[in-house]
Design a protein around this motif. Structure first.
Motif, PDB file in Angstrom:
ATOM      1  N   ILE A   4      -3.537 -11.897   6.632  1.00  0.00           N
ATOM      2  CA  ILE A   4      -3.435 -11.133   5.379  1.00  0.00           C
ATOM      3  C   ILE A   4      -4.645 -10.212   5.260  1.00  0.00           C
ATOM      4  O   ILE A   4      -5.788 -10.670   5.311  1.00  0.00           O
ATOM      5  CB  ILE A   4      -3.375 -12.062   4.151  1.00  0.00           C
ATOM      6  CG1 ILE A   4      -2.189 -13.020   4.269  1.00  0.00           C
ATOM      7  CG2 ILE A   4      -3.284 -11.240   2.861  1.00  0.00           C
ATOM      8  CD1 ILE A   4      -2.146 -14.064   3.168  1.00  0.00           C
ATOM      9  N   LEU A   5      -4.378  -8.921   5.091  1.00  0.00           N
ATOM     10  CA  LEU A   5      -5.445  -7.948   4.862  1.00  0.00           C
ATOM     11  C   LEU A   5      -5.660  -7.852   3.357  1.00  0.00           C
ATOM     12  O   LEU A   5      -4.737  -7.511   2.611  1.00  0.00           O
ATOM     13  CB  LEU A   5      -5.044  -6.577   5.430  1.00  0.00           C
ATOM     14  CG  LEU A   5      -6.140  -5.527   5.540  1.00  0.00           C
ATOM     15  CD1 LEU A   5      -7.197  -5.974   6.555  1.00  0.00           C
ATOM     16  CD2 LEU A   5      -5.529  -4.197   5.979  1.00  0.00           C
ATOM     17  N   PRO A   6      -6.851  -8.200   2.860  1.00  0.00           N
ATOM     18  CA  PRO A   6      -7.069  -8.287   1.401  1.00  0.00           C
ATOM     19  C   PRO A   6      -7.205  -6.915   0.738  1.00  0.00           C
ATOM     20  O   PRO A   6      -8.238  -6.584   0.147  1.00  0.00           O
ATOM     21  CB  PRO A   6      -8.366  -9.083   1.310  1.00  0.00           C
ATOM     22  CG  PRO A   6      -9.103  -8.726   2.558  1.00  0.00           C
ATOM     23  CD  PRO A   6      -8.051  -8.576   3.630  1.00  0.00           C
ATOM     24  N   SER A   7      -6.167  -6.098   0.865  1.00  0.00           N
ATOM     25  CA  SER A   7      -6.155  -4.774   0.229  1.00  0.00           C
ATOM     26  C   SER A   7      -4.713  -4.275   0.242  1.00  0.00           C
ATOM     27  O   SER A   7      -3.815  -4.941   0.779  1.00  0.00           O
ATOM     28  CB  SER A   7      -7.070  -3.795   0.982  1.00  0.00           C
ATOM     29  OG  SER A   7      -6.580  -3.583   2.292  1.00  0.00           O
ATOM     30  N   LEU A   8      -4.513  -3.118  -0.326  1.00  0.00           N
ATOM     31  CA  LEU A   8      -3.188  -2.500  -0.259  1.00  0.00           C
ATOM     32  C   LEU A   8      -2.840  -2.289   1.204  1.00  0.00           C
ATOM     33  O   LEU A   8      -3.567  -1.610   1.928  1.00  0.00           O
ATOM     34  CB  LEU A   8      -3.201  -1.153  -0.996  1.00  0.00           C
ATOM     35  CG  LEU A   8      -1.905  -0.353  -0.949  1.00  0.00           C
ATOM     36  CD1 LEU A   8      -0.805  -1.058  -1.726  1.00  0.00           C
ATOM     37  CD2 LEU A   8      -2.137   1.048  -1.523  1.00  0.00           C
ATOM     38  N   SER A   9      -1.726  -2.914   1.650  1.00  0.00           N
ATOM     39  CA  SER A   9      -1.453  -2.886   3.086  1.00  0.00           C
ATOM     40  C   SER A   9      -0.016  -2.495   3.432  1.00  0.00           C
ATOM     41  O   SER A   9       0.353  -2.548   4.592  1.00  0.00           O
ATOM     42  CB  SER A   9      -1.783  -4.252   3.701  1.00  0.00           C
ATOM     43  OG  SER A   9      -1.039  -5.279   3.071  1.00  0.00           O
ATOM     44  N   TYR A  10       0.792  -2.142   2.434  1.00  0.00           N
ATOM     45  CA  TYR A  10       2.099  -1.555   2.772  1.00  0.00           C
ATOM     46  C   TYR A  10       2.534  -0.629   1.644  1.00  0.00           C
ATOM     47  O   TYR A  10       2.116  -0.780   0.495  1.00  0.00           O
ATOM     48  CB  TYR A  10       3.157  -2.632   3.028  1.00  0.00           C
ATOM     49  CG  TYR A  10       3.852  -3.149   1.790  1.00  0.00           C
ATOM     50  CD1 TYR A  10       5.017  -2.531   1.294  1.00  0.00           C
ATOM     51  CD2 TYR A  10       3.358  -4.253   1.096  1.00  0.00           C
ATOM     52  CE1 TYR A  10       5.646  -3.000   0.160  1.00  0.00           C
ATOM     53  CE2 TYR A  10       3.992  -4.732  -0.029  1.00  0.00           C
ATOM     54  CZ  TYR A  10       5.141  -4.101  -0.505  1.00  0.00           C
ATOM     55  OH  TYR A  10       5.759  -4.565  -1.633  1.00  0.00           O
ATOM     56  N   ILE A  11       3.350   0.329   2.009  1.00  0.00           N
ATOM     57  CA  ILE A  11       3.933   1.235   1.029  1.00  0.00           C
ATOM     58  C   ILE A  11       5.334   1.593   1.512  1.00  0.00           C
ATOM     59  O   ILE A  11       5.568   1.717   2.723  1.00  0.00           O
ATOM     60  CB  ILE A  11       3.071   2.499   0.831  1.00  0.00           C
ATOM     61  CG1 ILE A  11       3.644   3.359  -0.301  1.00  0.00           C
ATOM     62  CG2 ILE A  11       2.956   3.294   2.111  1.00  0.00           C
ATOM     63  CD1 ILE A  11       2.701   4.497  -0.709  1.00  0.00           C
ATOM     64  N   GLY A  12       6.272   1.704   0.564  1.00  0.00           N
ATOM     65  CA  GLY A  12       7.645   2.013   0.944  1.00  0.00           C
ATOM     66  C   GLY A  12       8.316   2.914  -0.075  1.00  0.00           C
ATOM     67  O   GLY A  12       7.948   2.956  -1.241  1.00  0.00           O
ATOM     68  N   VAL A  13       9.298   3.638   0.384  1.00  0.00           N
ATOM     69  CA  VAL A  13      10.120   4.479  -0.476  1.00  0.00           C
ATOM     70  C   VAL A  13      11.579   4.164  -0.164  1.00  0.00           C
ATOM     71  O   VAL A  13      11.940   3.940   0.991  1.00  0.00           O
ATOM     72  CB  VAL A  13       9.843   5.979  -0.239  1.00  0.00           C
ATOM     73  CG1 VAL A  13      10.833   6.838  -1.021  1.00  0.00           C
ATOM     74  CG2 VAL A  13       8.427   6.323  -0.655  1.00  0.00           C
ATOM     75  N   SER A  14      12.419   4.119  -1.204  1.00  0.00           N
ATOM     76  CA  SER A  14      13.819   3.772  -0.991  1.00  0.00           C
ATOM     77  C   SER A  14      14.725   4.611  -1.879  1.00  0.00           C
ATOM     78  O   SER A  14      14.292   5.158  -2.891  1.00  0.00           O
ATOM     79  CB  SER A  14      14.048   2.286  -1.269  1.00  0.00           C
ATOM     80  OG  SER A  14      13.619   1.954  -2.580  1.00  0.00           O
ATOM     81  N   ARG A  15      16.009   4.669  -1.480  1.00  0.00           N
ATOM     82  CA  ARG A  15      16.992   5.415  -2.273  1.00  0.00           C
ATOM     83  C   ARG A  15      18.313   4.662  -2.313  1.00  0.00           C
ATOM     84  O   ARG A  15      18.805   4.188  -1.295  1.00  0.00           O
ATOM     85  CB  ARG A  15      17.226   6.811  -1.699  1.00  0.00           C
ATOM     86  CG  ARG A  15      17.951   7.717  -2.687  1.00  0.00           C
ATOM     87  CD  ARG A  15      18.180   9.106  -2.140  1.00  0.00           C
ATOM     88  NE  ARG A  15      18.461  10.063  -3.201  1.00  0.00           N
ATOM     89  CZ  ARG A  15      19.604  10.126  -3.886  1.00  0.00           C
ATOM     90  NH1 ARG A  15      20.566   9.261  -3.616  1.00  0.00           N
ATOM     91  NH2 ARG A  15      19.774  11.027  -4.847  1.00  0.00           N
ATOM     92  N   TYR A  16      18.856   4.582  -3.523  1.00  0.00           N
ATOM     93  CA  TYR A  16      20.147   3.932  -3.724  1.00  0.00           C
ATOM     94  C   TYR A  16      21.259   4.845  -3.214  1.00  0.00           C
ATOM     95  O   TYR A  16      21.270   6.050  -3.474  1.00  0.00           O
ATOM     96  CB  TYR A  16      20.332   3.662  -5.216  1.00  0.00           C
ATOM     97  CG  TYR A  16      21.588   2.905  -5.560  1.00  0.00           C
ATOM     98  CD1 TYR A  16      21.670   1.535  -5.372  1.00  0.00           C
ATOM     99  CD2 TYR A  16      22.674   3.570  -6.111  1.00  0.00           C
ATOM    100  CE1 TYR A  16      22.808   0.840  -5.706  1.00  0.00           C
ATOM    101  CE2 TYR A  16      23.833   2.879  -6.449  1.00  0.00           C
ATOM    102  CZ  TYR A  16      23.900   1.510  -6.245  1.00  0.00           C
ATOM    103  OH  TYR A  16      25.038   0.826  -6.587  1.00  0.00           O
ATOM    104  N   VAL A  17      22.213   4.253  -2.475  1.00  0.00           N
ATOM    105  CA  VAL A  17      23.303   5.065  -1.929  1.00  0.00           C
ATOM    106  C   VAL A  17      24.663   4.637  -2.458  1.00  0.00           C
ATOM    107  O   VAL A  17      25.680   5.215  -2.082  1.00  0.00           O
ATOM    108  CB  VAL A  17      23.298   5.015  -0.383  1.00  0.00           C
ATOM    109  CG1 VAL A  17      22.050   5.674   0.161  1.00  0.00           C
ATOM    110  CG2 VAL A  17      23.433   3.580   0.124  1.00  0.00           C
TER     111      VAL A  17
END
Length: 487
Positions: free
Chosen positions: A66-79
């Motif tokens: 575990i990296l003790p910081s912000l470690s992922y980002i995602g974007v999604s769209r409903y279809v």
């Protein structure tokens, strides 16, 4: 840190690509948080697949990186239909790498050995297709899901593709903000390779994520909290119970169907008020403050004669419409009903519309009285201080008002002294003076006319003083009734 650029490129791709969302109202979502990588699945420990992969799923302290910081980002769209597509970028540091060696020192009871491979940097770029069960279970808070996808993992100096089945659950605090927990098994398409020293090369692994998700992108033009796609009135703020349409007067009837949208009214009257409660909307009620009949546009008819009280001259006594709602009467008992009687208080024959006919005696009396009206010499003014002249005018008035529908002509005449032109003008002025005096005394102006004949109609010789005196005269003649033509 040489692979940090790879994560930055991945993040830029994530921010610029379409991906999954949670619903059709807000089709876009962005999520971010922390991730954990568990490589124990690549060690081979256990007697079978499920034993190897799920026997120690929550050994956080021992196996999770575990990296003790912000470690992922995602974007999604409903279809649509519960499906969404997305892209996620992640970064981590591997300081707990699990291998299987039951003969090595420090192994656990299952033969797993946890080593630090030298703080390997981990980067992942993953695309996902997710299906949400939220609509199926009809929950507004709990949103379980399954996913499948693929990606590319940078593990130290090696890189390889993965196939990623997964599951997750989101807890929605509001319609647009939630806590997202997810796990995916990232199976290495290159096989769980290790180099000759046992160092990791292309291991399959679990990646767990926990973070916040924010939905956005829904359009609400009028700002009423109802998205345009569900808003029947997207350009004007309205109420949820009316699919986003307004009810300005608050009467429970949407403005578009309300005949009186600015005034609280009744559903039975298309939203219009009925102040007097007679079942007729005020806008259509000629008497909105008093209950009445629909046949009379909401006005009452106290005597029931079919004439509204407001138009009924006798509202408490029944009478025909042609008589103004009053019964037919004959006040002067002359056989002519009041409705047809031009002189309802004075008896007269039907041939003269109930008015008395001018008698010969009255005409003679008018002749006598008119000839006794005197003027100043050469003028159209009455002789100064002549009380008899004023009395004669009063007497003439009394005769004329007895015949309300009779027409009379006031005529002026002169003797032969003076020019014809002067005498003509003088006769006209004297006739007009008498007519005006009678009008001032109350005689109907419509019953009078005046004419002047100058010296053209003498009644005596102009050669004698006595004859001239007779020729200087005023006469009043009966010329018919108002039903015998205009003057």
């Amino acid at each position: 840190m040489k692979h940090l650029n790879k994560l930055l490129v991945a993040v830029m791709m994530v921010m610029g690509l379409s991906s999954h969302a949670q619903d059709s109202n807000n089709p876009w979502a962005i999520s971010f948080g922390v991730n954990a990588v568990d490589t124990r699945t690549s060690s081979g420990a256990g007697s079978g697949f499920f034993d190897q992969h799920f026997s120690q799923p929550f050994a956080v302290k021992d196996n999770w990186n575990i990296l003790p910081s912000l470690s992922y980002i995602g974007v999604s769209r409903y279809v649509g239909s519960g499906f969404s597509v997305g892209l996620q970028g992640s970064v981590n540091k591997i300081d707990k790498y699990v291998t299987f060696n039951p003969n090595a020192a420090g192994h656990d009871s299952r033969g797993n050995v946890v080593t630090n491979p030298g703080d390997l940097m981990y980067y992942g770029i993953d695309a996902t297709i997710k299906y949400s069960f939220q609509e199926l279970i009809k929950s507004k808070v709990v949103d379980p899901s399954l996913s499948v996808g693929g990606g590319y993992t940078f593990f130290g100096d090696s890189s390889y593709g993965t196939v990623n089945p997964g599951a997750g659950v989101t807890f929605w605090f509001t319609d647009a903000i939630g806590l997202e927990l997810a796990s995916r098994y990232k199976w290495s398409v290159s096989g769980d390779r290790q180099d000759a020293s046992g160092a990791p090369d292309a291991p399959s692994h679990f990646q767990h994520t926990a973070g916040l998700v924010f939905k956005f992108g829904g359009k609400d033009t009028d700002g009423d909290g109802i998205y345009d796609k569900d808003d029947a009135c997207p350009d004007v703020a309205g109420l949820k119970q009316f699919n986003g349409c307004p009810d300005t007067d608050g009467d429970g009837i949407v403005d578009a169907s309300d005949a009186c949208p600015d005034v609280f009214g009744l559903a039975a009257l298309n939203g219009c008020p009925d102040t007097d409660g007679d079942g007729i909307a005020d806008k259509d009620d000629a008497c909105p403050d008093v209950a009445g009949l629909a046949a009379l546009k909401g006005c009452p008819d106290t005597d029931g004669d079919g004439v509204a009280d407001k138009d009924d001259k006798c509202p408490t006594v029944a009478g025909p419409k042609e008589n103004g709602g009053c019964p037919f009467l004959d006040a002067d008992k002359d056989g002519v009903l009041d409705k047809d009687d031009d002189c309802p208080t004075v008896a007269g024959p039907a041939s003269n519309r109930g008015c008395p006919e001018v008698t010969a005696e009255a005409l003679e009396d008018l002749k006598v009285q008119a000839r006794a009206v005197y003027f100043n010499s050469g003028k159209a003014t009455f002789k100064t201080g002549d009380k008899e002249t004023l009395a004669r005018l009063d007497a003439i008035k009394q005769i004329l008002i007895n015949y309300p529908n009779a027409k009379f002509s006031v005529e002026g005449h002169t003797d032969s002294d003076g020019s014809d032109k002067l005498n003509q003008k003088l006769s006209e002025d004297r006739a007009a003076a008498v007519m005006n005096a009678l009008i001032e005394r109350g005689v109907n102006v419509d019953n009078l006319q005046s004419k002047g004949f100058g010296e053209s109609q003498p009644v005596a010789s102009n050669k004698t003083a006595a004859g001239k005196a007779q020729n200087r005269r005023t006469e009043i003649k009966h010329i018919g009734s108002k039903y015998q033509g205009k003057l």
